[in-house]
Motif scaffolding. Structure first.
Motif, PDB file in Angstrom:
ATOM      1  N   ARG A  13       0.871  -1.303   0.074  1.00  0.00           N
ATOM      2  CA  ARG A  13       0.095   0.024  -0.053  1.00  0.00           C
ATOM      3  C   ARG A  13       0.891   1.349  -0.017  1.00  0.00           C
ATOM      4  O   ARG A  13       2.083   1.080   0.002  1.00  0.00           O
ATOM      5  CB  ARG A  13      -1.061   0.011   1.248  1.00  0.00           C
ATOM      6  CG  ARG A  13      -0.192  -0.023   2.567  1.00  0.00           C
ATOM      7  CD  ARG A  13      -1.178  -0.154   3.591  1.00  0.00           C
ATOM      8  NE  ARG A  13      -0.673  -0.341   4.871  1.00  0.00           N
ATOM      9  CZ  ARG A  13      -0.641   0.657   5.815  1.00  0.00           C
ATOM     10  NH1 ARG A  13      -0.785   1.800   5.743  1.00  0.00           N
ATOM     11  NH2 ARG A  13      -0.188   0.466   7.010  1.00  0.00           N
ATOM     12  N   ASP A  34       5.259  -7.516   1.840  1.00  0.00           N
ATOM     13  CA  ASP A  34       4.675  -6.894   2.547  1.00  0.00           C
ATOM     14  C   ASP A  34       4.577  -7.949   4.052  1.00  0.00           C
ATOM     15  O   ASP A  34       4.330  -9.104   3.888  1.00  0.00           O
ATOM     16  CB  ASP A  34       3.192  -6.466   2.252  1.00  0.00           C
ATOM     17  CG  ASP A  34       2.713  -5.296   2.897  1.00  0.00           C
ATOM     18  OD1 ASP A  34       2.936  -4.148   2.236  1.00  0.00           O
ATOM     19  OD2 ASP A  34       2.439  -5.000   4.044  1.00  0.00           O
ATOM     20  N   TYR A 152      13.381   7.628  14.019  1.00  0.00           N
ATOM     21  CA  TYR A 152      12.887   7.545  12.496  1.00  0.00           C
ATOM     22  C   TYR A 152      13.709   8.405  11.682  1.00  0.00           C
ATOM     23  O   TYR A 152      14.446   7.998  10.572  1.00  0.00           O
ATOM     24  CB  TYR A 152      11.592   8.264  12.204  1.00  0.00           C
ATOM     25  CG  TYR A 152      10.919   8.122  10.801  1.00  0.00           C
ATOM     26  CD1 TYR A 152      10.418   7.080  10.483  1.00  0.00           C
ATOM     27  CD2 TYR A 152      10.771   9.435  10.008  1.00  0.00           C
ATOM     28  CE1 TYR A 152       9.951   6.967   9.128  1.00  0.00           C
ATOM     29  CE2 TYR A 152      10.408   9.435   8.913  1.00  0.00           C
ATOM     30  CZ  TYR A 152       9.824   8.196   8.339  1.00  0.00           C
ATOM     31  OH  TYR A 152       9.319   8.271   7.108  1.00  0.00           O
TER      32      TYR A 152
HETATM   33  P1  NDP Z   1       2.487   3.145   4.948  1.00  0.00           P
HETATM   34  O1  NDP Z   1       2.503   2.948   6.293  1.00  0.00           O
HETATM   35  O2  NDP Z   1       1.409   3.589   3.989  1.00  0.00           O
HETATM   36  O3  NDP Z   1       3.145   1.785   3.939  1.00  0.00           O
HETATM   37  C1  NDP Z   1       4.218   0.940   4.522  1.00  0.00           C
HETATM   38  C2  NDP Z   1       4.153  -0.279   4.062  1.00  0.00           C
HETATM   39  O4  NDP Z   1       5.351  -1.037   4.598  1.00  0.00           O
HETATM   40  C3  NDP Z   1       2.718  -1.092   4.335  1.00  0.00           C
HETATM   41  O5  NDP Z   1       2.384  -1.877   3.509  1.00  0.00           O
HETATM   42  C4  NDP Z   1       3.332  -1.787   5.531  1.00  0.00           C
HETATM   43  O6  NDP Z   1       2.563  -3.005   5.873  1.00  0.00           O
HETATM   44  C5  NDP Z   1       4.945  -2.264   5.231  1.00  0.00           C
HETATM   45  N1  NDP Z   1       5.804  -2.634   6.293  1.00  0.00           N
HETATM   46  C6  NDP Z   1       5.902  -2.167   7.602  1.00  0.00           C
HETATM   47  N2  NDP Z   1       6.740  -2.832   8.309  1.00  0.00           N
HETATM   48  C7  NDP Z   1       7.137  -3.766   7.499  1.00  0.00           C
HETATM   49  C8  NDP Z   1       8.065  -4.782   7.680  1.00  0.00           C
HETATM   50  N3  NDP Z   1       8.626  -5.128   8.909  1.00  0.00           N
HETATM   51  N4  NDP Z   1       8.372  -5.762   6.486  1.00  0.00           N
HETATM   52  C9  NDP Z   1       7.689  -5.463   5.461  1.00  0.00           C
HETATM   53  N5  NDP Z   1       6.743  -4.464   5.213  1.00  0.00           N
HETATM   54  C10 NDP Z   1       6.488  -3.843   6.250  1.00  0.00           C
HETATM   55  O7  NDP Z   1       3.860   4.058   4.405  1.00  0.00           O
HETATM   56  P2  NDP Z   1       4.229   5.222   3.477  1.00  0.00           P
HETATM   57  O8  NDP Z   1       3.620   4.541   2.094  1.00  0.00           O
HETATM   58  O9  NDP Z   1       3.755   6.611   3.546  1.00  0.00           O
HETATM   59  O10 NDP Z   1       5.758   5.052   3.359  1.00  0.00           O
HETATM   60  C11 NDP Z   1       6.576   4.122   2.719  1.00  0.00           C
HETATM   61  C12 NDP Z   1       8.062   4.842   2.733  1.00  0.00           C
HETATM   62  O11 NDP Z   1       8.126   6.008   2.387  1.00  0.00           O
HETATM   63  C13 NDP Z   1       8.539   4.539   4.260  1.00  0.00           C
HETATM   64  O12 NDP Z   1       9.715   4.042   4.123  1.00  0.00           O
HETATM   65  C14 NDP Z   1       8.427   5.863   4.968  1.00  0.00           C
HETATM   66  O13 NDP Z   1       9.235   5.893   6.054  1.00  0.00           O
HETATM   67  C15 NDP Z   1       8.766   6.798   3.650  1.00  0.00           C
HETATM   68  N6  NDP Z   1       8.361   8.077   3.565  1.00  0.00           N
HETATM   69  C16 NDP Z   1       7.142   8.454   3.712  1.00  0.00           C
HETATM   70  C17 NDP Z   1       6.748   9.821   3.656  1.00  0.00           C
HETATM   71  C18 NDP Z   1       5.355  10.074   3.898  1.00  0.00           C
HETATM   72  O14 NDP Z   1       4.896  11.392   3.918  1.00  0.00           O
HETATM   73  N7  NDP Z   1       4.284   9.402   3.804  1.00  0.00           N
HETATM   74  C19 NDP Z   1       7.770  10.767   3.686  1.00  0.00           C
HETATM   75  C20 NDP Z   1       8.953  10.351   3.915  1.00  0.00           C
HETATM   76  C21 NDP Z   1       9.145   8.947   3.625  1.00  0.00           C
HETATM   77  P3  NDP Z   1       1.412  -3.115   6.753  1.00  0.00           P
HETATM   78  O15 NDP Z   1       0.191  -2.422   5.699  1.00  0.00           O
HETATM   79  O16 NDP Z   1       1.002  -4.611   7.085  1.00  0.00           O
HETATM   80  O17 NDP Z   1       1.636  -2.062   8.015  1.00  0.00           O
END
Ligand code: NDP
Length: 244
Positions: A13, A34, A152
């Motif tokens: 997602r 995921d 973070y």
């Molecule tokens: P989301 O929380 O929407 O999505 C993160 C995804 O990573 C989810 O599908 C989650 O699974 C999965 N995930 C979490 N933990 C693990 C794990 N241990 N192993 C495998 N998969 C895992 O986050 P975003 O899409 O917003 O963020 C994506 C990336 O972008 C991240 O690295 C975030 O730090 C970075 N980022 C985001 C920003 C923002 O403004 N949104 C800004 C800067 C950086 P589940 O659905 O089960 O939780």
């Protein structure tokens, strides 16, 4: 890129899903990794509707046996891996004095150690191919810091150092490593913030708007492409001018 294989962590997602859709639109087969297999499966079906093959896999990127399992499964299915996107990330916010040790460890383990483990396993495959594209998702807070995000921002700053080191170690094997540092992007992660915090953030963005997942995916697609073959160890900032 048509026919290449991309492994995208946290691909079910948010930003990871958008990266998958962007690469699938360019003919890349997608391995959706995921922690939640149902979400991975649903997203993988969506990729197939875009006309590519997609493999959903359940894994926790901070677990080394899960990680070697996903790389093995990807190679078994597609025979090769050209692209790795280390996107999985979590937050456990709190001011320094109140931050629990377990929250520090959880964030460092998923964000930084996960990027290390996945890169290490993928590089074994990419070095043999003498071709690879590693793209790590960092964050603006790696450069600016952010109150309440000691864990973070440290994990994301670590990712930048890791990216540059991989770039230097594997440049001779045809592998590039780059990072994308998003600013404030509208996703579930940022939807959790209060309206007051969101309005405050908006004031600090020269473009006066939040970014979209597609904005991030477009930069990842550039680094993933053969066009970026002479670009390595770089960070692309996608933040509407919030940090420059
Ligand atoms: P989301 O929380 O929407 O999505 C993160 C995804 O990573 C989810 O599908 C989650 O699974 C999965 N995930 C979490 N933990 C693990 C794990 N241990 N192993 C495998 N998969 C895992 O986050 P975003 O899409 O917003 O963020 C994506 C990336 O972008 C991240 O690295 C975030 O730090 C970075 N980022 C985001 C920003 C923002 O403004 N949104 C800004 C800067 C950086 P589940 O659905 O089960 O939780």
């Amino acid at each position: 890129m048509k026919g290449h294989t991309a492994v995208i962590t946290g691909g079910g997602r948010g930003i990871g899903k958008a990266i998958g859709e962007s690469l699938a639109g360019r003919g890349v087969n997608i391995v959706v990794v995921d922690v939640n297999l149902d979400i991975a499966r649903e997203t993988a079906s969506g990729m197939e509707r875009l006309g590519v093959k997609s493999l959903p896999l359940k894994a926790d990127v901070s677990n080394s046996s899960d990680v070697s399992g996903i790389i093995d499964s990807a190679v078994k299915e597609f025979g090769k891996i050209e692209i790795l996107v280390n996107n999985a990330g979590i937050t456990r916010d709190g001011l320094l004095l109140r931050m629990k040790e377990e929250d520090w460890d959880a964030v460092i383990n998923v964000n930084l150690k996960g990027t290390f483990l996945c890169s290490k396993e993928a590089v074994k495959v990419m070095a043999k191919q003498r071709y690879g594209r590693i793209i790590n998702i960092a964050s603006i807070v790696a450069f600016m810091g952010n109150p309440g995000q000691a864990n973070y921002s440290a994990s994301k700053a670590g990712i930048v150092g890791l990216t540059k080191t991989i770039a230097k170690e594997y440049a001779g094997r045809g592998i590039t490593a780059n990072a994308v540092a998003p600013g404030f992007i509208t996703t579930a992660m940022t939807d959790a913030l209060s309206d007051t915090v969101r309005q405050e953030m908006l004031k600090s963005i020269p473009m006066n708007k939040f970014g979209t997942v597609e904005d991030v995916a477009a930069s990842v697609a550039f680094f993933a492409s053969p066009d970026a073959g002479y670009v390595t160890g770089q960070v692309m900032h996608v933040n509407g001018g919030m940090y420059m």
